[in-house]
Design an enzyme around this catalytic site. Structure first.
Site, PDB file in Angstrom:
ATOM      1  N   GLU A  70      45.558 -15.296  -4.387  1.00  0.00           N
ATOM      2  CA  GLU A  70      44.319 -15.961  -3.989  1.00  0.00           C
ATOM      3  C   GLU A  70      44.066 -17.230  -4.791  1.00  0.00           C
ATOM      4  O   GLU A  70      43.589 -18.229  -4.245  1.00  0.00           O
ATOM      5  CB  GLU A  70      43.140 -14.996  -4.138  1.00  0.00           C
ATOM      6  CG  GLU A  70      43.105 -13.870  -3.120  1.00  0.00           C
ATOM      7  CD  GLU A  70      44.026 -12.707  -3.463  1.00  0.00           C
ATOM      8  OE1 GLU A  70      44.157 -11.782  -2.639  1.00  0.00           O
ATOM      9  OE2 GLU A  70      44.615 -12.725  -4.572  1.00  0.00           O
ATOM     10  N   HIS A 139      36.782  -2.828  -2.381  1.00  0.00           N
ATOM     11  CA  HIS A 139      36.891  -3.453  -1.059  1.00  0.00           C
ATOM     12  C   HIS A 139      35.575  -3.360  -0.278  1.00  0.00           C
ATOM     13  O   HIS A 139      35.585  -3.480   0.945  1.00  0.00           O
ATOM     14  CB  HIS A 139      37.996  -2.768  -0.231  1.00  0.00           C
ATOM     15  CG  HIS A 139      39.357  -2.856  -0.835  1.00  0.00           C
ATOM     16  ND1 HIS A 139      39.765  -2.051  -1.873  1.00  0.00           N
ATOM     17  CD2 HIS A 139      40.408  -3.671  -0.552  1.00  0.00           C
ATOM     18  CE1 HIS A 139      41.009  -2.350  -2.197  1.00  0.00           C
ATOM     19  NE2 HIS A 139      41.422  -3.331  -1.412  1.00  0.00           N
TER      20      HIS A 139
END
Length: 342
Positions: A70, A139
């Site tokens: 990322e 998540h």
């Protein structure tokens, strides 16, 4: 509007229409094309929930799979934005923002200010957020308050298919960095969405429901919890006004304050952790700027201050629901200020 499509399809359509309109719009992310383990197969996945499926066939290499890093591809997207492109970078989950937070907070958010207004950074970072899929603590978080806190970033939380298309198109055309929060539970939700391209301006709240007894401000998925609660409460003659801010930065303070001055009561529903979330921020704004209009204490409906549980039953208890909103509204409606003062 007679056509109904899903929230997920509205995102895909917005991306396709903007890429057709503007050749500088590109998309990147982990497996957003995705062979999904099949050698020689392209466009097999379209991201973890299939949002971008089909775009590679239309736009080829403008849809780019990236390494699982990322910090690398968000940094690349921000750099590309400073050089005239309009990247849309997808993070699988907002929880992974920690890996690339420096690029967002200390670079993208500050370029316009550090270079005297001469630098634009028109990057959109799309991410899934929120509980409801039993995906555990890494998540399932709602981190939009963290990004709302950073000056120079615009934060968008669409709650319907109509809003997600118009707000995404607006985000892509905006010259500042935008974090675009998509609640994963809403992806399958259907709603009326025009086929043509359209935009929804930032900082303009949606009055989901008009009412006179109590103001409910709700964000993202919580708009639907508030609507369900308001429908039940209406049977008992309690008339709720529901405000969906749509964006947390900029925030439509005027819409919230106008409503509270009419109803005299406020309930804020926010799925983010309760310390320093948007519920506390909105409550503080109303307490400071519309205190004299209040006829009852402000109520906030948020999860407990814990990581999101993995167990199905515990996650169901963790997430604010319509029953909790209803309880909060009944509390403020039933409050008598004169009794409390004594």
């Amino acid at each position: 509007m007679s056509r109904e499509i899903t929230y997920k399809e509205a995102i895909n359509e917005a991306l396709a229409q903007e890429m057709e309109r503007d050749s500088t719009v590109i998309a990147m992310g982990i497996d957003i094309v995705g062979g999904h383990g099949s050698p020689g197969v392209l466009d097999a996945w379209g991201g973890v929930l299939g949002v971008t499926k089909g775009l590679y066939g239309k736009f080829g290499d403008r849809i780019m799979d990236t390494p699982i890093s990322e910090s690398a591809y968000i940094g690349a997207a921000i750099g590309a934005a400073t050089q005239g492109m309009r990247p849309v970078a997808e993070l699988m989950f907002v929880d992974f923002m920690g890996v690339c937070f420096d690029q967002i907070m200390n670079q993208a958010a500050k370029f316009r200010y550090m270079f005297g207004g001469k630098a634009n950074t028109p990057v959109v970072i799309r991410c899934m957020y929120g509980a409801g899929f039993h995906a555990a603590a890494q998540h399932s978080q709602c981190l939009y308050p963290m990004f709302t806190h950073v000056p120079g970033i615009k934060c968008v939380l669409p709650s319907t298919p109509y809003d997600v298309k118009g707000l995404l198109i607006q985000s892509i055309r905006d010259d500042d960095p935008v974090i675009f929060f998509e609640h994963k539970v809403l992806y399958s939700m259907k709603g009326e969405v025009p086929e043509e391209s359209y935009t929804i301006p930032f900082g303009k709240a949606n009055i989901v429901r008009n009412g006179k007894d109590v103001t409910i401000v709700a964000l993202g998925r919580m708009v639907h919890m508030a609507t369900a609660a308001a429908t039940t409460l209406a049977k008992d003659g309690i008339d709720c006004e529901i405000i969906d801010p749509r964006t947390t930065s900029p925030l439509d303070k005027d819409a919230i304050l106008t409503s509270v001055k009419k109803t005299g009561k406020l309930v804020v529903v926010d799925e983010a952790s309760p310390r320093c979330n948007m519920a506390t921020d909105i409550s503080a704004i109303v307490a400071q700027e519309a205190f004299d209009a209040l006829t009852a204490p402000i109520m906030m409906v948020s999860p407990p201050h814990t990581p999101v549980p993995f167990a199905d039953s515990l996650e169901d208890l963790y997430v604010p629901n319509a029953a909790k909103v209803e309880t909060a509204v009944r509390s403020v409606v039933g409050h008598r200020m004169d009794v409390a003062v004594r």
